[in-house]
Scaffold this motif. Structure first.
Motif, PDB file in Angstrom:
ATOM      1  N   ALA A   1       0.991  -4.914  -5.003  1.00 28.16           N
ATOM      2  CA  ALA A   1       0.033  -4.320  -4.062  1.00 28.16           C
ATOM      3  C   ALA A   1      -1.381  -4.840  -4.299  1.00 28.16           C
ATOM      4  N   LEU A   2      -1.817  -4.894  -5.555  1.00 25.49           N
ATOM      5  CA  LEU A   2      -3.187  -5.271  -5.880  1.00 25.49           C
ATOM      6  C   LEU A   2      -3.489  -6.736  -5.576  1.00 25.49           C
ATOM      7  N   ILE A   3      -2.534  -7.607  -5.866  1.00 33.34           N
ATOM      8  CA  ILE A   3      -2.789  -9.043  -5.775  1.00 33.34           C
ATOM      9  C   ILE A   3      -2.198  -9.661  -4.512  1.00 33.34           C
ATOM     10  N   LEU A   4      -0.981  -9.225  -4.137  1.00 33.27           N
ATOM     11  CA  LEU A   4      -0.267  -9.879  -3.035  1.00 33.27           C
ATOM     12  C   LEU A   4      -0.212  -9.051  -1.761  1.00 33.27           C
TER      13      LEU A   4
ATOM     14  N   ASN B   1       7.065  -1.421  -2.162  1.00 33.82           N
ATOM     15  CA  ASN B   1       7.889  -1.117  -3.339  1.00 33.82           C
ATOM     16  C   ASN B   1       7.285  -0.050  -4.243  1.00 33.82           C
ATOM     17  N   ILE B   2       6.131   0.510  -3.868  1.00 35.42           N
ATOM     18  CA  ILE B   2       5.501   1.547  -4.698  1.00 35.42           C
ATOM     19  C   ILE B   2       6.249   2.866  -4.522  1.00 35.42           C
ATOM     20  N   GLN B   3       6.558   3.522  -5.632  1.00 33.38           N
ATOM     21  CA  GLN B   3       7.234   4.810  -5.570  1.00 33.38           C
ATOM     22  C   GLN B   3       6.326   5.856  -4.925  1.00 33.38           C
ATOM     23  N   PRO B   4       6.893   6.754  -4.095  1.00 33.12           N
ATOM     24  CA  PRO B   4       6.068   7.755  -3.391  1.00 33.12           C
ATOM     25  C   PRO B   4       5.216   8.618  -4.327  1.00 33.12           C
ATOM     26  N   GLU B   5       5.770   8.975  -5.498  1.00 38.72           N
ATOM     27  CA  GLU B   5       5.017   9.820  -6.430  1.00 38.72           C
ATOM     28  C   GLU B   5       3.777   9.096  -6.958  1.00 38.72           C
TER      29      GLU B   5
ATOM     30  N   GLY C   1      -8.313   9.564  -5.326  1.00 40.06           N
ATOM     31  CA  GLY C   1      -9.341   8.905  -4.518  1.00 40.06           C
ATOM     32  C   GLY C   1      -9.377   7.415  -4.738  1.00 40.06           C
ATOM     33  N   ALA C   2      -8.238   6.835  -5.171  1.00 39.78           N
ATOM     34  CA  ALA C   2      -8.174   5.401  -5.473  1.00 39.78           C
ATOM     35  C   ALA C   2      -7.159   4.688  -4.594  1.00 39.78           C
ATOM     36  N   ILE C   3      -6.773   5.306  -3.484  1.00 41.53           N
ATOM     37  CA  ILE C   3      -5.757   4.709  -2.622  1.00 41.53           C
ATOM     38  C   ILE C   3      -6.232   3.393  -2.020  1.00 41.53           C
ATOM     39  N   HIS C   4      -7.557   3.243  -1.907  1.00 42.93           N
ATOM     40  CA  HIS C   4      -8.090   2.033  -1.277  1.00 42.93           C
ATOM     41  C   HIS C   4      -7.823   0.772  -2.096  1.00 42.93           C
ATOM     42  N   ILE C   5      -7.610   0.912  -3.387  1.00 42.11           N
ATOM     43  CA  ILE C   5      -7.393  -0.285  -4.201  1.00 42.11           C
ATOM     44  C   ILE C   5      -5.980  -0.830  -4.020  1.00 42.11           C
ATOM     45  N   LEU C   6      -5.064  -0.042  -3.443  1.00 42.58           N
ATOM     46  CA  LEU C   6      -3.696  -0.506  -3.247  1.00 42.58           C
ATOM     47  C   LEU C   6      -3.543  -1.313  -1.967  1.00 42.58           C
TER      48      LEU C   6
END
Length: 673
Positions: free
Chosen positions: A230-233, A238-242, A251-256
């Motif tokens: 997510a961060l690089i590509l 593939n990120i788990q919902p939890e 408050g860090a959802i923007h970095i994903l």
């Protein structure tokens, strides 16, 4: 607010105004508006040439031209105004055979793989338009990739709107991506087409898939792999919902989401690395070319997603302005990129990511220098911390109203998370790009992979800790659009008060504060309305009676509470209902001078006088024509607790008796005011 004096800012404002007008008011007349405005502009210009002192008419005519440009540019992209759009050549009642090309792979649902595809032809003529494909999961079916050509056979239908008020409108969300129809073809009726046609998106998708496959090495854990992707590509599927929810709560959802923040980090890193080139002859031009090429190469690496494309375009404008020493203002450059992006795709203005990106960058450029000048740190660590602090405050002021409006929550520890994550993210992104390069060359040392995995693990642990502080997460915030506008106006007013006083600034500040109070009053009037709503929920009967800020929910099963479940929670937030109670559904409801009789599975209705509405729930075994004759209702309603076979039979009876029939599974929740 001297930036408003820049012509590009005013032109962009009228362009956005035209786009917004065309979205909510669609008319054939708008196509004639732009030529008429251009004609007026030419006439006014010829008159103005002969005048010593210019009048305001020329400026008004110019603004009307940009307003008309926004109108025409938006409407030209609507299916009804595109003669080759596939919707004109299909019927929702019949199956259609279409040749499509996969544009984007969406996160799969429980039972289906999801793709956005571009329609190419119907076998007889070339067509345009995008369609959402739901392909049932099948072990024998090979997954498709971006750029694959397919023949699909199935029924195309319009993407349905939400059935309950204040639910997420997936149809509106897809409209921003020019998707208005969906198809659920059987896997047996899908055939892949061999093609040698070169596609940039297909090429970039293959590169990204190859790198994602390369990440599957022993040095990386499963959660860490998904965050690196997510961060690089830019691959978040593939990120788990939890884990995803933890980033949202912190408050860090923007970095994903690879967007302006990531591109900005790469931009300033390259600016620093390529700085020695300035010592050479024509070094600035070389630095410009290399910088822009690197940015667009990264966009290609991440699959040319809209968010990355927008961010790279924006920073390309900054590179052109700064490296060529153009006498320009940063906000001027920001609006120049905004203007050209909206010319390219006017629907981007309604995209949440687009709004958040530009709001954050605008407030950083406008507000951060004012905040930074409030304190003069002496040492480098102080300057670094103070700089990050002021950037976080400025960006959060810019995006907080939008974030609350769209997500109805606010992370109270956003400042702490940003103070830690922003410097950490710079290291993670730069280190991550190095990891990807070494992986692609197959020379990544195992110790380096382990070190990077530990860094990501540390980031996840910090985010999970922030998310666990539930008392600092403010949720279920009622924040309608009218309040979104009001808060931004209030911020402008407060900032005017923070500057040295003069009559003009005081006047602007007072007008902004007064405008905010008017919007508060209008919102309070909206929340005092009364409403009866029959919600749609499969297998359940739910009736809500709202009186001001009180909501009483009537339901068949009183053993469990529905206040925090679908669809009641979103309704409570949207209607700002502070008081909530539940009761059993009665046999008769009297509301707004109307009598509604509820007929349930017992099929007993001890009522002989005339009623206005009959609600059928729980699959009652009734003789509907007898009920119509005896009670003479003006409307019949069937909710989601009934079987489709019963609903279809009742619909035919009402059609025969010329009586209005409302099924919540098709027409949405029934609302009585």
């Amino acid at each position: 607010m001297h930036f408003i004096n820049f012509p590009i800012v005013r032109f962009s404002f009228f362009l956005i105004l035209g786009i917004t007008t065309a979205r909510f008011i669609q008319s054939q007349f708008w196509f004639y508006f732009l030529p008429a405005a251009l004609l007026v502009l030419i006439v006014v210009w010829r008159i103005a040439r002969r005048q010593l002192f210019q009048k305001v008419y020329f400026g008004i005519a110019a603004y009307l031209c940009f307003f008309g440009l926004g109108l025409a540019n938006y409407q030209l992209r609507l299916p009804r105004f595109q003669k080759d759009h596939f919707r004109h050549f299909i019927s929702e009642e019949k199956s259609a055979l279409l040749e499509v090309e996969v544009k984007e792979i969406l996160k799969p649902s429980t039972f289906s793989e999801k793709y956005i595809a571009k329609v190419v032809s119907n076998g007889q003529r070339s067509l345009v338009g995008n369609i959402l494909l739901y392909v049932r999961k099948d072990d024998t079916l090979q997954l498709f990739s971006v750029g694959d050509r397919l023949w699909v056979d199935g029924q195309a239908s319009a993407v349905p709107p939400p059935l309950n008020p204040y639910q997420f409108n997936y149809a509106k969300f897809l409209e921003i991506q020019d998707v208005y129809h969906q198809m659920r073809p059987d896997p047996n009726f899908i055939q892949r087409v061999a093609t040698d046609r070169f596609s940039i998106k297909r090429y970039s998708s293959k590169i990204r898939d190859h790198l994602i496959h390369k990440l599957d090495v022993p040095g990386f854990g499963e959660e860490e792999q998904s965050i690196i992707q997510a961060l690089i590509l830019g691959e978040r599927n593939n990120i788990q919902p939890e884990l995803y929810q933890s980033y949202a709560a912190a408050g860090a959802i923007h970095i994903l989401a690879v967007s302006g923040l990531h591109v900005g980090i790469i931009y300033f890193l390259l600016l620093y690395v390529l700085k020695p080139l300035r010592w050479l002859s024509h070094g600035k031009q070389m630095q410009l070319v290399i910088l822009v090429l690197f940015l667009w190469s990264y966009a290609l690496l991440t699959g040319l997603s809209p968010s990355v494309t927008r961010a790279v375009t924006m920073f390309s404008f900054f590179a052109l302005a700064q490296l060529l020493n153009r006498p320009t203002n940063s906000i001027n450059t920001l609006f120049l990129s905004l203007f050209f992006l909206l010319i390219w795709n006017p629907k981007w203005i309604f995209h949440v990511g687009f709004q958040l990106s530009y709001a954050a960058v605008f407030f950083i450029l406008w507000l951060q220098p004012l905040l930074y000048n409030l304190y003069s740190p002496r040492f480098y660590p102080d300057r670094l911390i103070w700089g990050i602090f002021t950037v976080s405050i400025a960006a959060q002021l810019g995006v907080a109203p939008l974030s609350i409006y769209y997500f109805n929550q606010f992370p109270g520890l956003f400042l702490l998370s940003n103070l830690v994550i922003l410097p950490f993210l710079s290291v993670v992104v730069c280190f991550g790009i190095l990891i990807i390069i070494l992986l692609s060359l197959e020379i990544l040392p195992e110790w380096m992979a382990g070190l990077y995995n530990n860094l990501i693990q540390l980031l996840n642990q910090f985010v999970n800790w922030i998310a666990s502080q539930e008392s600092f997460l403010i949720t279920d915030i009622h924040f309608p659009f009218i309040m979104l506008v009001g808060v931004y106006v209030l911020i402008i007013g407060i900032l005017q008060c923070s500057k040295p006083f003069n009559f003009r600034r005081v006047k602007v500040a007072l007008i902004c504060i007064l405008f905010f109070q008017v919007l508060l009053f209008l919102n309070s009037l909206e929340t005092t309305r009364s409403q009866l709503t029959i919600f749609h929920k499969t297998g359940h009967s739910l009736i809500g009676i709202r009186q001001g800020k009180e909501l009483k929910l009537l339901k068949a099963d009183t053993s469990s509470r529905h206040g925090s479940s679908f669809p009641i929670q979103a309704y409570r937030i949207g209607m700002d209902c502070k008081v909530y109670s539940e009761e059993k559904i009665p046999d008769i409801i009297s509301y707004a001078d109307k009598i509604m009789l509820i007929v349930d599975s017992s099929s007993v209705y001890p009522f002989t006088r005339k009623v206005d509405i009959v609600l059928l729930r729980g699959n009652p075994r009734i003789h509907l024509e007898r009920i119509i004759d005896s009670l003479q209702p003006s409307l019949l309603v069937a909710d989601g607790s009934n079987y489709k076979t019963n609903v279809n039979r009742w619909r035919e009876t009402c059609k025969k008796r010329k009586l209005t029939f409302h099924f919540t599974g098709e027409r949405g929740a029934f609302i009585l005011e």
